[in-house]
Design a protein around this motif. Structure first.
Motif, PDB file in Angstrom:
ATOM      1  N   MET A  96      46.054  25.743  46.882  1.00 47.97           N
ATOM      2  CA  MET A  96      46.219  26.409  45.604  1.00 47.97           C
ATOM      3  C   MET A  96      45.468  25.651  44.510  1.00 47.97           C
ATOM      4  SD  MET A  96      47.641  28.867  44.019  1.00 47.97           S
ATOM      5  CE  MET A  96      48.188  29.360  42.432  1.00 47.97           C
ATOM      6  N   GLU A  97      45.639  24.322  44.542  1.00 46.70           N
ATOM      7  CA  GLU A  97      44.980  23.519  43.508  1.00 46.70           C
ATOM      8  C   GLU A  97      43.467  23.573  43.647  1.00 46.70           C
ATOM      9  OE1 GLU A  97      46.472  19.559  43.160  1.00 46.70           O
ATOM     10  OE2 GLU A  97      48.544  20.228  43.222  1.00 46.70           O
ATOM     11  N   ASN A  98      42.982  23.610  44.884  1.00 48.84           N
ATOM     12  CA  ASN A  98      41.533  23.670  45.086  1.00 48.84           C
ATOM     13  C   ASN A  98      40.949  24.975  44.549  1.00 48.84           C
ATOM     14  OD1 ASN A  98      41.438  21.156  46.254  1.00 48.84           O
ATOM     15  ND2 ASN A  98      41.699  21.949  48.323  1.00 48.84           N
ATOM     16  N   VAL A  99      41.665  26.062  44.744  1.00 43.70           N
ATOM     17  CA  VAL A  99      41.201  27.354  44.226  1.00 43.70           C
ATOM     18  C   VAL A  99      41.156  27.316  42.700  1.00 43.70           C
ATOM     19  CG1 VAL A  99      41.762  29.809  44.062  1.00 43.70           C
ATOM     20  CG2 VAL A  99      42.018  28.615  46.233  1.00 43.70           C
ATOM     21  N   LEU A 100      42.206  26.766  42.093  1.00 43.25           N
ATOM     22  CA  LEU A 100      42.224  26.673  40.628  1.00 43.25           C
ATOM     23  C   LEU A 100      41.129  25.746  40.110  1.00 43.25           C
ATOM     24  CD1 LEU A 100      46.037  26.604  39.784  1.00 43.25           C
ATOM     25  CD2 LEU A 100      44.410  28.440  39.388  1.00 43.25           C
ATOM     26  N   LEU A 101      40.851  24.685  40.844  1.00 45.58           N
ATOM     27  CA  LEU A 101      39.764  23.798  40.418  1.00 45.58           C
ATOM     28  C   LEU A 101      38.408  24.488  40.476  1.00 45.58           C
ATOM     29  CD1 LEU A 101      40.742  20.364  41.983  1.00 45.58           C
ATOM     30  CD2 LEU A 101      40.457  20.881  39.572  1.00 45.58           C
ATOM     31  N   ILE A 102      38.184  25.290  41.497  1.00 49.96           N
ATOM     32  CA  ILE A 102      36.917  26.022  41.601  1.00 49.96           C
ATOM     33  C   ILE A 102      36.810  27.051  40.488  1.00 49.96           C
ATOM     34  CG2 ILE A 102      35.640  27.651  43.049  1.00 49.96           C
ATOM     35  CD1 ILE A 102      36.681  26.053  45.473  1.00 49.96           C
ATOM     36  N   VAL A 103      37.903  27.756  40.221  1.00 49.14           N
ATOM     37  CA  VAL A 103      37.895  28.739  39.123  1.00 49.14           C
ATOM     38  C   VAL A 103      37.668  28.034  37.789  1.00 49.14           C
ATOM     39  CG1 VAL A 103      39.328  30.409  37.873  1.00 49.14           C
ATOM     40  CG2 VAL A 103      39.299  30.403  40.368  1.00 49.14           C
ATOM     41  N   LEU A 104      38.267  26.866  37.610  1.00 45.34           N
ATOM     42  CA  LEU A 104      38.074  26.104  36.381  1.00 45.34           C
ATOM     43  C   LEU A 104      36.617  25.684  36.223  1.00 45.34           C
ATOM     44  CD1 LEU A 104      39.770  24.855  34.021  1.00 45.34           C
ATOM     45  CD2 LEU A 104      39.734  22.750  35.342  1.00 45.34           C
ATOM     46  N   LEU A 105      35.997  25.261  37.302  1.00 43.26           N
ATOM     47  CA  LEU A 105      34.581  24.882  37.245  1.00 43.26           C
ATOM     48  C   LEU A 105      33.705  26.073  36.885  1.00 43.26           C
ATOM     49  CD1 LEU A 105      32.341  22.779  37.775  1.00 43.26           C
ATOM     50  CD2 LEU A 105      32.332  23.578  40.133  1.00 43.26           C
ATOM     51  N   LEU A 106      33.977  27.219  37.500  1.00 41.53           N
ATOM     52  CA  LEU A 106      33.196  28.419  37.185  1.00 41.53           C
ATOM     53  C   LEU A 106      33.404  28.859  35.736  1.00 41.53           C
ATOM     54  CD1 LEU A 106      33.655  30.432  40.502  1.00 41.53           C
ATOM     55  CD2 LEU A 106      31.636  29.172  39.731  1.00 41.53           C
ATOM     56  N   LEU A 107      34.633  28.754  35.259  1.00 41.98           N
ATOM     57  CA  LEU A 107      34.911  29.098  33.861  1.00 41.98           C
ATOM     58  C   LEU A 107      34.189  28.145  32.909  1.00 41.98           C
ATOM     59  CD1 LEU A 107      38.660  30.099  33.687  1.00 41.98           C
ATOM     60  CD2 LEU A 107      36.721  31.449  32.953  1.00 41.98           C
ATOM     61  N   ALA A 108      34.156  26.870  33.249  1.00 44.40           N
ATOM     62  CA  ALA A 108      33.465  25.908  32.397  1.00 44.40           C
ATOM     63  C   ALA A 108      31.973  26.224  32.320  1.00 44.40           C
ATOM     64  CB  ALA A 108      33.694  24.491  32.918  1.00 44.40           C
ATOM     65  N   LEU A 109      31.379  26.542  33.458  1.00 42.69           N
ATOM     66  CA  LEU A 109      29.954  26.898  33.451  1.00 42.69           C
ATOM     67  C   LEU A 109      29.699  28.189  32.671  1.00 42.69           C
ATOM     68  CD1 LEU A 109      29.028  25.985  37.140  1.00 42.69           C
ATOM     69  CD2 LEU A 109      28.455  24.732  35.052  1.00 42.69           C
TER      70      LEU A 109
END
Length: 121
Positions: free
Chosen positions: A1-14
């Motif tokens: 779950m945390e890994n998915v949120l981290l990937i979404v956070l990275l995409l949102l930051a970009l």
């Protein structure tokens, strides 16, 4: 779950960085940038501004969710407690005695022109 949120956070930051860079400069920063233009150009900027707000709010919400998940997994101990192991103990043995006589220059009665070969005494 945390890994998915981290990937979404990275995409949102970009995406947030990209949307901010696409926006037209309002001027005023360091005295350079765009000047005044017709009011029709402002309509395009509002769409990018709304998208920036949307990405920013989503970024903050996911960051908060990751913080809550990390706090729930913490068991109240220090990180140093989880690392384990102990600090190495100081060596209490005395060091070997140094031969300080070998560091001194040769006595003056030695012939400086004599070859440097050990004696066979």
């Amino acid at each position: 779950m945390e890994n998915v949120l981290l990937i979404v956070l990275l995409l949102l930051a970009l995406a947030l960085v990209g949307v901010v860079l696409l926006q037209r400069s309002e001027g005023g920063g360091l005295g350079m940038g765009g000047g005044g233009g017709p009011a029709g150009q402002r309509a395009g900027a509002t769409a990018l501004t709304k998208l920036t707000w949307l990405f920013g709010i989503a970024f903050m919400a996911i960051s908060l969710a990751l913080t809550i998940l990390a706090a729930r997994d913490a068991d109240g101990t220090s990180v140093m407690d989880r690392v384990g192991g102990q600090a190495p103990l100081a060596d209490t043995a005395e060091p070997d005695a140094l031969d300080t006589d070998a560091l001194l220059p040769p006595p003056s009665d030695v012939d400086p022109d004599a070859p440097l070969v050990p004696r066979a005494d």
